[in-house]
Design a protein around this motif. Structure first.
Motif, PDB file in Angstrom:
ATOM      1  N   THR A 111      -7.160 -14.125   8.466  1.00  0.00           N
ATOM      2  CA  THR A 111      -7.002 -13.364   7.220  1.00  0.00           C
ATOM      3  C   THR A 111      -5.805 -13.906   6.458  1.00  0.00           C
ATOM      4  OG1 THR A 111      -7.916 -11.370   8.254  1.00  0.00           O
ATOM      5  CG2 THR A 111      -6.682 -11.085   6.201  1.00  0.00           C
ATOM      6  N   GLY A 112      -6.020 -14.325   5.221  1.00  0.00           N
ATOM      7  CA  GLY A 112      -4.977 -14.987   4.457  1.00  0.00           C
ATOM      8  C   GLY A 112      -3.988 -14.032   3.823  1.00  0.00           C
ATOM      9  N   PHE A 113      -2.897 -14.606   3.335  1.00  0.00           N
ATOM     10  CA  PHE A 113      -1.827 -13.810   2.737  1.00  0.00           C
ATOM     11  C   PHE A 113      -2.257 -13.176   1.409  1.00  0.00           C
ATOM     12  CE2 PHE A 113       0.774 -16.894   5.301  1.00  0.00           C
ATOM     13  CZ  PHE A 113       1.258 -15.946   6.201  1.00  0.00           C
ATOM     14  N   ASP A 114      -3.151 -13.817   0.669  1.00  0.00           N
ATOM     15  CA  ASP A 114      -3.620 -13.207  -0.578  1.00  0.00           C
ATOM     16  C   ASP A 114      -4.299 -11.870  -0.295  1.00  0.00           C
ATOM     17  OD1 ASP A 114      -2.661 -15.377  -1.938  1.00  0.00           O
ATOM     18  OD2 ASP A 114      -4.621 -16.185  -2.503  1.00  0.00           O
ATOM     19  N   ILE A 115      -5.140 -11.835   0.727  1.00  0.00           N
ATOM     20  CA  ILE A 115      -5.779 -10.575   1.105  1.00  0.00           C
ATOM     21  C   ILE A 115      -4.722  -9.574   1.558  1.00  0.00           C
ATOM     22  CG2 ILE A 115      -7.310  -9.463   2.786  1.00  0.00           C
ATOM     23  CD1 ILE A 115      -9.015 -11.998   2.760  1.00  0.00           C
ATOM     24  N   GLY A 116      -3.796 -10.027   2.391  1.00  0.00           N
ATOM     25  CA  GLY A 116      -2.763  -9.130   2.903  1.00  0.00           C
ATOM     26  C   GLY A 116      -1.944  -8.491   1.801  1.00  0.00           C
ATOM     27  N   ALA A 117      -1.610  -9.261   0.782  1.00  0.00           N
ATOM     28  CA  ALA A 117      -0.796  -8.744  -0.323  1.00  0.00           C
ATOM     29  C   ALA A 117      -1.598  -7.858  -1.266  1.00  0.00           C
ATOM     30  CB  ALA A 117      -0.187  -9.905  -1.104  1.00  0.00           C
ATOM     31  N   SER A 118      -2.913  -7.844  -1.118  1.00  0.00           N
ATOM     32  CA  SER A 118      -3.771  -7.040  -1.983  1.00  0.00           C
ATOM     33  C   SER A 118      -4.171  -5.718  -1.338  1.00  0.00           C
ATOM     34  CB  SER A 118      -5.046  -7.828  -2.341  1.00  0.00           C
ATOM     35  OG  SER A 118      -4.727  -9.055  -2.967  1.00  0.00           O
ATOM     36  N   LEU A 119      -3.671  -5.435  -0.167  1.00  0.00           N
ATOM     37  CA  LEU A 119      -4.017  -4.208   0.562  1.00  0.00           C
ATOM     38  C   LEU A 119      -3.060  -3.088   0.145  1.00  0.00           C
ATOM     39  CD1 LEU A 119      -4.668  -5.876   4.033  1.00  0.00           C
ATOM     40  CD2 LEU A 119      -6.374  -5.170   2.353  1.00  0.00           C
ATOM     41  N   GLY A 120      -2.237  -2.616   1.046  1.00  0.00           N
ATOM     42  CA  GLY A 120      -1.203  -1.651   0.713  1.00  0.00           C
ATOM     43  C   GLY A 120      -1.683  -0.513  -0.151  1.00  0.00           C
ATOM     44  N   VAL A 121      -1.105  -0.383  -1.325  1.00  0.00           N
ATOM     45  CA  VAL A 121      -1.413   0.733  -2.220  1.00  0.00           C
ATOM     46  C   VAL A 121      -2.918   0.861  -2.495  1.00  0.00           C
ATOM     47  CG1 VAL A 121      -1.114   1.629  -4.562  1.00  0.00           C
ATOM     48  CG2 VAL A 121       0.878   0.817  -3.270  1.00  0.00           C
ATOM     49  N   PRO A 122      -3.627  -0.200  -2.902  1.00  0.00           N
ATOM     50  CA  PRO A 122      -5.047  -0.005  -3.228  1.00  0.00           C
ATOM     51  C   PRO A 122      -5.903   0.404  -2.029  1.00  0.00           C
ATOM     52  CG  PRO A 122      -4.220  -2.024  -4.222  1.00  0.00           C
ATOM     53  CD  PRO A 122      -3.170  -1.558  -3.262  1.00  0.00           C
ATOM     54  N   ALA A 123      -5.806  -0.328  -0.929  1.00  0.00           N
ATOM     55  CA  ALA A 123      -6.701  -0.068   0.202  1.00  0.00           C
ATOM     56  C   ALA A 123      -6.358   1.244   0.907  1.00  0.00           C
ATOM     57  CB  ALA A 123      -6.643  -1.228   1.196  1.00  0.00           C
ATOM     58  N   MET A 124      -5.076   1.556   1.025  1.00  0.00           N
ATOM     59  CA  MET A 124      -4.695   2.793   1.702  1.00  0.00           C
ATOM     60  C   MET A 124      -4.999   4.008   0.828  1.00  0.00           C
ATOM     61  SD  MET A 124      -1.226   1.474   3.591  1.00  0.00           S
ATOM     62  CE  MET A 124      -1.160   2.687   4.931  1.00  0.00           C
ATOM     63  N   THR A 125      -4.860   3.873  -0.473  1.00  0.00           N
ATOM     64  CA  THR A 125      -5.271   4.942  -1.374  1.00  0.00           C
ATOM     65  C   THR A 125      -6.772   5.165  -1.287  1.00  0.00           C
ATOM     66  OG1 THR A 125      -3.447   4.518  -2.910  1.00  0.00           O
ATOM     67  CG2 THR A 125      -5.364   5.660  -3.790  1.00  0.00           C
ATOM     68  N   ALA A 126      -7.534   4.079  -1.290  1.00  0.00           N
ATOM     69  CA  ALA A 126      -8.986   4.191  -1.176  1.00  0.00           C
ATOM     70  C   ALA A 126      -9.379   4.855   0.136  1.00  0.00           C
ATOM     71  CB  ALA A 126      -9.625   2.806  -1.294  1.00  0.00           C
ATOM     72  N   HIS A 127      -8.712   4.490   1.219  1.00  0.00           N
ATOM     73  CA  HIS A 127      -9.002   5.092   2.520  1.00  0.00           C
ATOM     74  C   HIS A 127      -8.799   6.595   2.468  1.00  0.00           C
ATOM     75  CE1 HIS A 127      -8.181   6.434   6.654  1.00  0.00           C
ATOM     76  NE2 HIS A 127      -8.955   5.439   7.044  1.00  0.00           N
ATOM     77  N   ARG A 128      -7.678   7.021   1.918  1.00  0.00           N
ATOM     78  CA  ARG A 128      -7.412   8.456   1.829  1.00  0.00           C
ATOM     79  C   ARG A 128      -8.458   9.151   0.963  1.00  0.00           C
ATOM     80  NH1 ARG A 128      -5.465  12.851   4.403  1.00  0.00           N
ATOM     81  NH2 ARG A 128      -4.506  14.348   2.967  1.00  0.00           N
ATOM     82  N   ALA A 129      -8.827   8.520  -0.154  1.00  0.00           N
ATOM     83  CA  ALA A 129      -9.799   9.131  -1.052  1.00  0.00           C
ATOM     84  C   ALA A 129     -11.153   9.330  -0.381  1.00  0.00           C
ATOM     85  CB  ALA A 129      -9.960   8.271  -2.297  1.00  0.00           C
TER      86      ALA A 129
END
Length: 342
Positions: A119-137
């Protein structure tokens, strides 16, 4: 090391590139060499005074919550991570001055999550706020699930408002990975193509179509979960398409701070409106999101780039102000800052 900092709130001109000493991790912390920093709306809003108002809690702050890089040093008592591990970072600047717009940052070890092999760094840097917010939603429905995994949302229909955005992109991918039927609203053919590339089963153009009729044609019994970016604008539509006991997960205030909800339609279906903010959802929810997002990565979910529905817009570290401006002006795609080389 090179570090972007600001010492007062304001527009992007308050950001300056400075030389700062290499930070040392304290107990329970790790130092990470940042390869890529991700920029989100929360970053420019905090810099502009939306978080701290007219004063700052620290003499200077380095912005940006999300990023990815390589563990460089461990503080006392850190377990589960090793020097050299590739990690993704979340909430690096939450109640801390240690954001990712710098060559090295120090964060609590729990907020540095090992990236799966490949898994590359571009994907890693695109997670955080967007992916964790989506998970909670996607995990606020009264009948569950509280965790995401393949099959967790089988039989459910999810409506993602604004499927071409970063949170929308993550919500589409996570919902489809978990087995849901995914509908998304978009405003153009170009954004429909991005949402389809992300994995949406159906796209509805709210500007050119009768959105409520189209959504009801797709989901006659209504949608179970709405991932909502603009309840002031969408309250009427949501009330028309929500299923009995459906939930509306509201993660942003696009369109204004005030919304009018039609009471009788919502009452009749036992609707639930769940507001969410990543910084206050609690450690258990954050931990669950980090674990499930990482599991999705192992399954090849959450790719980025135009072919995956999330174009990448890149800036150099010295262009951090321009990166903030790009997010503030609603640039389509994910804004990334290249900090150091891999």
């Amino acid at each position: 090391m090179r570090s972007v900092v600001y010492t007062k709130p304001g527009d992007s001109s308050v950001l300056t590139l400075e030389e700062r000493p290499l930070p040392e991790p304290g107990p329970g912390e790790v130092r990470v060499r940042v390869v890529v920093s991700g920029v989100n709306p929360t970053d420019w809003k905090a810099r502009a005074g939306g978080t701290y108002g007219d004063g700052l809690p620290f003499p200077e702050i380095t912005p940006n919550q999300d990023g990815a890089g390589v563990v460089d040093a461990l503080g006392e008592g850190v377990e589960g991570l090793s020097v050299g591990d590739h990690v993704w970072l979340y909430m690096a600047a939450a109640s801390r001055p240690t954001g990712t717009a710098q060559e090295y940052t120090v964060v609590p070890a729990a907020q540095a999550v090992r990236l799966p092999d490949g898994t590359g760094f571009d994907i890693g840097a695109s997670l955080g706020v967007p992916a964790m917010t989506a998970h909670r939603a996607l995990t606020t429905h009264e009948h569950g699930p509280s965790r995401l995994a393949p099959g967790a949302l089988t039989g459910r229909t999810v409506l993602v408002a604004g499927g071409a955005g970063a949170v929308g992109h993550a919500a589409i991918q996570l919902a489809r990975w978990a087995g849901a039927t995914v509908i998304t609203t978009i405003s153009s053919d170009a954004k429909a193509a991005l949402a389809t590339a992300a994995g949406a089963h159906h796209t509805v153009n709210y500007r050119s179509e009768d959105a409520a009729t189209r959504i009801r044609d797709i989901a006659p019994d209504g949608v179970d979960i709405v991932v909502e970016v603009s309840i002031p604008q969408n309250a009427g539509l949501v009330a028309e398409v929500l299923a009995n006991h459906g939930v509306v997960s509201i993660y942003a205030n696009n369109g204004g701070d005030d919304a009018t909800l039609p009471i009788r339609p919502n009452m009749g279906i036992n609707a639930r409106y769940q507001f969410l903010l990543l910084y206050t959802i609690g450690d258990d929810a954050l931990r669950a999101a980090a674990e499930d997002v990482t599991a999705a990565l192992r399954d090849g979910v959450l790719p980025v780039g135009e072919a995956a529905g999330l174009p990448l817009v890149r800036f150099a570290l010295e262009e951090t102000a321009a990166a903030h401006d790009a997010v503030e002006s609603d640039t389509v795609g994910k804004v990334l800052i290249d900090v150091t080389t891999e």
